[in-house]
Design a protein around this motif. Structure first.
Motif, PDB file in Angstrom:
ATOM      1  N   GLN A  27       5.983  11.285  -3.111  1.00 56.84           N
ATOM      2  CA  GLN A  27       7.257  11.172  -3.803  1.00 56.84           C
ATOM      3  C   GLN A  27       8.277  12.141  -3.219  1.00 56.84           C
ATOM      4  O   GLN A  27       9.427  11.767  -2.966  1.00 56.84           O
ATOM      5  CB  GLN A  27       7.066  11.474  -5.285  1.00 56.84           C
ATOM      6  N   ASN A  28       7.833  13.361  -2.990  1.00 53.07           N
ATOM      7  CA  ASN A  28       8.706  14.364  -2.390  1.00 53.07           C
ATOM      8  C   ASN A  28       9.287  13.871  -1.075  1.00 53.07           C
ATOM      9  O   ASN A  28      10.485  13.957  -0.834  1.00 53.07           O
ATOM     10  CB  ASN A  28       7.915  15.657  -2.121  1.00 53.07           C
ATOM     11  N   LEU A  29       8.403  13.344  -0.249  1.00 54.40           N
ATOM     12  CA  LEU A  29       8.831  12.906   1.074  1.00 54.40           C
ATOM     13  C   LEU A  29       9.794  11.734   0.982  1.00 54.40           C
ATOM     14  O   LEU A  29      10.747  11.651   1.756  1.00 54.40           O
ATOM     15  CB  LEU A  29       7.615  12.527   1.928  1.00 54.40           C
ATOM     16  N   SER A  30       9.540  10.839   0.056  1.00 53.77           N
ATOM     17  CA  SER A  30      10.462   9.701  -0.051  1.00 53.77           C
ATOM     18  C   SER A  30      11.828  10.133  -0.573  1.00 53.77           C
ATOM     19  O   SER A  30      12.854   9.571  -0.178  1.00 53.77           O
ATOM     20  CB  SER A  30       9.873   8.576  -0.905  1.00 53.77           C
ATOM     21  N   THR A  31      11.842  11.160  -1.438  1.00 55.79           N
ATOM     22  CA  THR A  31      13.159  11.635  -1.891  1.00 55.79           C
ATOM     23  C   THR A  31      13.902  12.317  -0.744  1.00 55.79           C
ATOM     24  O   THR A  31      15.124  12.228  -0.669  1.00 55.79           O
ATOM     25  CB  THR A  31      13.038  12.613  -3.074  1.00 55.79           C
ATOM     26  N   ASN A  43       6.112   1.575   1.321  1.00 55.18           N
ATOM     27  CA  ASN A  43       5.443   2.841   1.058  1.00 55.18           C
ATOM     28  C   ASN A  43       4.011   2.497   0.669  1.00 55.18           C
ATOM     29  O   ASN A  43       3.756   1.993  -0.417  1.00 55.18           O
ATOM     30  CB  ASN A  43       6.181   3.542  -0.098  1.00 55.18           C
ATOM     31  N   GLU A  44       3.118   2.746   1.589  1.00 55.76           N
ATOM     32  CA  GLU A  44       1.772   2.250   1.357  1.00 55.76           C
ATOM     33  C   GLU A  44       0.725   3.293   1.727  1.00 55.76           C
ATOM     34  O   GLU A  44       0.801   3.920   2.787  1.00 55.76           O
ATOM     35  CB  GLU A  44       1.553   0.991   2.202  1.00 55.76           C
ATOM     36  N   VAL A  45      -0.214   3.487   0.852  1.00 55.70           N
ATOM     37  CA  VAL A  45      -1.334   4.367   1.157  1.00 55.70           C
ATOM     38  C   VAL A  45      -2.467   3.501   1.677  1.00 55.70           C
ATOM     39  O   VAL A  45      -2.990   2.650   0.967  1.00 55.70           O
ATOM     40  CB  VAL A  45      -1.795   5.142  -0.096  1.00 55.70           C
ATOM     41  N   LEU A  46      -2.787   3.698   2.943  1.00 50.50           N
ATOM     42  CA  LEU A  46      -3.831   2.859   3.545  1.00 50.50           C
ATOM     43  C   LEU A  46      -5.217   3.320   3.108  1.00 50.50           C
ATOM     44  O   LEU A  46      -6.177   2.593   3.235  1.00 50.50           O
ATOM     45  CB  LEU A  46      -3.727   2.893   5.066  1.00 50.50           C
ATOM     46  N   GLY A  47      -5.286   4.558   2.651  1.00 55.25           N
ATOM     47  CA  GLY A  47      -6.567   5.032   2.134  1.00 55.25           C
ATOM     48  C   GLY A  47      -7.307   5.943   3.083  1.00 55.25           C
ATOM     49  O   GLY A  47      -6.876   6.244   4.180  1.00 55.25           O
TER      50      GLY A  47
END
Lengths: 140, 104
Positions: A27-31, A43-47
């Motif tokens: 979230q920090n990075l996207s802000t 915005n995807e977490v591939l895991g």
């Protein structure tokens, strides 16, 4: 300057970070990106994934992908933040808009060519271009 | 003269993935020597791939043998354009530890 560029930012987060810290981090990075005037289109977490080689004594990491649209300034800021952050083991930014454009162009050209030569297109669509090859198969 | 025309056609067809006979070993001169080889076709051209993604590890792994090196074109039969895309993708994948730089 005003042109829109599309970037793909991949980064690897330390696998020992807690779940809530992970979400806070992303979230920090996207802000950071939005504050700089960019937009995040994906915005995807591939895991969690096994690393191909060890990075900082770790054998696995959590892969996250951002797709950022912007002018380039936000990428500089984003990379600066990631460099400072200890939880981020590695990051890489790739500009993708040019490559995608080229791919589109190739696709369009292929379609145009297929339309121009109806006989060829039919052969390619029908029998897997076998008739175009003729007797060349005997060579093999 | 006729050979020239044939070559031109050959080239033209290449980006459409149609396998056409390439003049064998030096314009078909010493055709009798050596073993017959199957003409390799670029699999990316056949599948009409315009973009090779560095995240597609499964695909890229086909082009890195045990040692972790990039498989040369002369072995895989990939065309120049696609080999360029492929190397780029493999190098990117290496950077973010999706693929190894070396493997022993």
């Amino acid at each position: 300057m005003a042109e829109k560029r599309v970037y793909e930012v991949v980064f690897i987060v330390d696998p020992d970070t807690q779940e809530e810290e992970m979400t806070k981090l992303t979230q920090n990075l996207s802000t950071v990106v939005t504050d700089q005037g960019g937009t995040i289109t994906r915005n995807e977490v591939l895991g969690r994934r096994q690393l191909a080689y060890r990075i900082g004594r770790k054998n696995e990491g959590v892969y996250v992908i951002f797709e950022v649209e912007g002018t380039g300034g936000e990428i500089a800021e984003l990379e600066r933040r990631m460099r400072v952050n200890d939880a981020i083991m590695r990051y890489m930014t790739v500009r993708v808009d040019e490559d995608r454009q080229r791919a589109e162009k190739l696709k369009a050209r292929r379609q145009r060519k297929a339309a121009k030569r109806p006989g060829f297109a039919a052969a390619a669509a029908g029998g897997g271009s076998a008739p175009a090859r003729g007797g060349d198969d005997s060579e093999a | 003269m006729s050979r020239n025309i044939e070559r031109e056609r050959d080239f033209d067809n290449e980006d459409e993935g149609v396998p056409e006979r390439r003049p064998q070993g030096g314009g078909g001169r010493g055709g009798g020597r050596g073993r017959m080889r199957r003409r390799k076709v670029c699999r990316f051209c056949v599948d009409k791939v315009d973009l090779i993604d560095f995240k597609d590890v499964k695909l890229l792994q086909n082009f890195i043998p045990e040692r972790g090196k990039i498989l040369p074109r002369r072995i895989s039969g990939v065309c120049t354009a696609h080999q360029r895309m492929l190397t780029e993708a493999i190098k990117r994948a290496r950077n973010i530890a999706l693929l190894p730089y070396t493997a022993d």
